[in-house]
Design a protein around this motif. Structure first.
Motif, mmCIF file in Angstrom:
data_model
loop_
_atom_site.group_PDB
_atom_site.id
_atom_site.type_symbol
_atom_site.label_atom_id
_atom_site.label_comp_id
_atom_site.label_asym_id
_atom_site.label_seq_id
_atom_site.Cartn_x
_atom_site.Cartn_y
_atom_site.Cartn_z
ATOM 1 N N GLU A 25 0.854 -1.282 -0.048
ATOM 2 C CA GLU A 25 -0.210 -0.001 0.033
ATOM 3 C C GLU A 25 0.810 1.198 -0.090
ATOM 4 N N GLY A 26 2.155 1.098 -0.076
ATOM 5 C CA GLY A 26 3.141 2.221 -0.061
ATOM 6 C C GLY A 26 3.443 2.635 1.296
ATOM 7 N N PHE A 27 3.329 2.374 2.265
ATOM 8 C CA PHE A 27 3.927 2.540 3.618
ATOM 9 C C PHE A 27 5.253 2.027 3.810
ATOM 10 N N THR A 28 6.098 2.767 4.595
ATOM 11 C CA THR A 28 7.311 2.489 4.979
ATOM 12 C C THR A 28 7.336 1.736 6.439
ATOM 13 N N ILE A 29 7.559 0.374 6.604
ATOM 14 C CA ILE A 29 7.590 -0.302 7.761
ATOM 15 C C ILE A 29 8.897 -0.681 8.324
ATOM 16 N N HIS A 30 8.655 -0.159 9.882
ATOM 17 C CA HIS A 30 9.797 -0.760 10.959
ATOM 18 C C HIS A 30 9.463 -1.718 11.444
ATOM 19 N N LYS A 31 9.935 -2.774 11.387
ATOM 20 C CA LYS A 31 9.300 -4.265 11.891
ATOM 21 C C LYS A 31 10.360 -4.558 13.132
ATOM 22 N N CYS A 32 9.498 -4.841 14.244
ATOM 23 C CA CYS A 32 10.235 -5.455 15.379
ATOM 24 C C CYS A 32 9.591 -6.870 15.949
ATOM 25 N N TYR A 33 10.334 -7.789 16.545
ATOM 26 C CA TYR A 33 9.812 -8.785 16.928
ATOM 27 C C TYR A 33 10.076 -8.734 18.525
ATOM 28 N N ASP A 34 10.395 -7.890 19.219
ATOM 29 C CA ASP A 34 10.525 -7.807 20.626
ATOM 30 C C ASP A 34 10.577 -6.290 21.017
ATOM 31 N N GLY A 35 10.253 -6.064 22.364
ATOM 32 C CA GLY A 35 9.998 -4.713 22.859
ATOM 33 C C GLY A 35 11.374 -3.759 22.863
ATOM 34 N N LYS A 36 12.600 -4.251 23.267
ATOM 35 C CA LYS A 36 13.647 -3.661 23.240
ATOM 36 C C LYS A 36 13.908 -3.018 21.976
ATOM 37 N N SER A 37 13.657 -3.821 20.656
ATOM 38 C CA SER A 37 14.203 -3.323 19.558
ATOM 39 C C SER A 37 12.820 -2.149 19.087
ATOM 40 N N ALA A 38 11.871 -2.435 19.663
ATOM 41 C CA ALA A 38 10.764 -1.613 19.219
ATOM 42 C C ALA A 38 11.034 0.140 19.965
ATOM 43 N N LEU A 39 11.186 -0.171 21.193
ATOM 44 C CA LEU A 39 11.471 0.978 21.865
ATOM 45 C C LEU A 39 13.000 2.022 21.188
ATOM 46 N N LYS A 40 13.820 1.322 20.724
ATOM 47 C CA LYS A 40 14.686 1.887 19.761
ATOM 48 C C LYS A 40 14.218 2.411 18.696
ATOM 49 N N VAL A 41 13.225 1.850 17.887
ATOM 50 C CA VAL A 41 12.761 2.499 16.913
ATOM 51 C C VAL A 41 11.903 3.815 17.100
ATOM 52 N N ILE A 42 11.117 3.710 18.294
ATOM 53 C CA ILE A 42 10.589 4.735 18.725
ATOM 54 C C ILE A 42 11.302 5.934 18.925
ATOM 55 N N GLU A 43 12.068 5.725 19.572
ATOM 56 C CA GLU A 43 13.177 6.866 19.984
ATOM 57 C C GLU A 43 13.869 7.523 18.857
ATOM 58 N N GLU A 44 14.053 6.560 17.835
ATOM 59 C CA GLU A 44 15.010 7.100 16.624
ATOM 60 C C GLU A 44 14.299 7.476 15.349
ATOM 61 N N GLN A 45 13.158 6.913 15.182
ATOM 62 C CA GLN A 45 12.205 7.255 13.862
ATOM 63 C C GLN A 45 11.473 7.995 13.864
ATOM 64 N N ARG A 46 10.980 8.769 12.815
ATOM 65 C CA ARG A 46 9.694 9.672 12.925
ATOM 66 C C ARG A 46 8.447 8.636 12.440
ATOM 67 N N LEU A 47 7.298 8.234 13.244
ATOM 68 C CA LEU A 47 6.631 7.201 13.112
ATOM 69 C C LEU A 47 5.338 8.076 13.014
ATOM 70 N N ASP A 48 4.387 7.466 12.169
ATOM 71 C CA ASP A 48 3.086 7.946 12.052
ATOM 72 C C ASP A 48 1.838 7.122 12.670
ATOM 73 N N LEU A 49 2.362 5.761 13.071
ATOM 74 C CA LEU A 49 1.221 4.728 13.667
ATOM 75 C C LEU A 49 2.235 3.609 14.146
ATOM 76 N N ALA A 50 1.538 2.897 15.199
ATOM 77 C CA ALA A 50 2.119 1.780 15.594
ATOM 78 C C ALA A 50 1.052 0.755 15.833
ATOM 79 N N ILE A 51 1.583 -0.559 15.411
ATOM 80 C CA ILE A 51 0.846 -1.868 15.673
ATOM 81 C C ILE A 51 1.623 -2.514 16.492
ATOM 82 N N LEU A 52 0.969 -2.869 17.604
ATOM 83 C CA LEU A 52 1.536 -3.455 18.802
ATOM 84 C C LEU A 52 0.950 -4.607 19.261
ATOM 85 N N ASP A 53 1.854 -5.811 19.145
ATOM 86 C CA ASP A 53 1.218 -7.263 19.747
ATOM 87 C C ASP A 53 1.197 -6.853 21.530
ATOM 88 N N VAL A 54 0.190 -7.507 21.982
ATOM 89 C CA VAL A 54 -0.116 -7.418 23.556
ATOM 90 C C VAL A 54 1.072 -8.108 23.953
#
Length: 231
Positions: A25-54
């Motif tokens: 659909e033309g989106f740029t994806i930042h994919k993570c398999y764990d919370g630690k990696s996700a938190l790093k992306v959150i701090e370093e990248q400009r994000l427009d939306l997050a999809i989080l597994d519980v």
């Protein structure tokens, strides 16, 4: 500029599937398999939306959701394998905007993502505002043009959904707005009798405004009818 979406899920097949459909659909994806990696992306990248597994191996999606809400207002969609209402309510209470229960149709994910991004951009687009709309009620100031809310001069961080609810109540200036009206105005979807989404967001709004549950100053409950704000 493409919208940047964070996808966090420890099930590789699910994360890869979501990535594939959203990239198509033309989106740029930042994919993570764990919370630690996700938190790093959150701090370093400009994000427009997050999809989080519980459920994640090192933390949970609720914790990541809370971390995001400390700094950012972009939409958050929770993925859950559980169907208990308590999990859905918990996610909405801490700042999530939507949830999807596994197993899901990838096309539903795309539809939810597009809907949340559309709302987020509409709420934050001040370039098309012809005049500045501001409501001030006893120390609470809501500026629709700037999409800002302050309480006695201090900023109140609201999600786009929370801001829209507050603004809708202000626009009705003392008139009672039913849960059905609020839901259909804010979410743009048909209201169902069993839907407690509005109640959860009202509760969250009151917490952010420092309201006393039994005697709120701003958002009044009219039992059996709905909610109102009086100047």
């Amino acid at each position: 500029m493409n919208d940047h979406i964070l996808v966090v899920d420890d099930e590789k097949e699910i994360a890869d599937l979501i990535e594939l459909y959203l990239m198509n659909e033309g989106f740029t994806i930042h994919k993570c398999y764990d919370g630690k990696s996700a938190l790093k992306v959150i701090e370093e990248q400009r994000l427009d939306l997050a999809i989080l597994d519980v459920m994640l191996p090192d933390t949970d999606g609720f914790s990541i959701c809370r971390t995001i809400r400390e700094k950012f207002n972009y939409p958050i969609i929770m993925l859950t394998a559980k169907i208990e209402d308590v999990d859905k309510i918990r996610g909405l209470t801490i700042g999530a905007d939507d949830y999807i229960t596994k197993p899901f149709n990838p096309l539903e994910v795309i539809a939810r993502v597009k809907a949340q991004l559309r709302r987020y951009k509409n709420y934050n687009d001040i370039s098309q505002e012809e005049e500045r709309d501001v409501y001030e009620i006893g120390g609470l100031v809501i500026d629709n043009e700037r999409h800002e809310c302050t309480l006695y001069g201090k900023p109140v961080s609201l999600t786009p959904i929370e801001f829209k609810i507050l603004w809708t109540l202000c626009e009705n200036d003392g008139k009672v707005v039913s849960s059905e009206q609020l839901f259909e105005t804010v979410w743009g979807e048909e209201y169902l009798d069993c839907n407690n989404t509005v109640m959860v967001h009202i509760r969250r709004l009151r917490e952010k405004l420092g309201e006393r549950p039994r005697n709120p100053k701003y958002i009044k409950t009219v039992w059996g009818v709905g909610y109102k704000i009086e100047k």
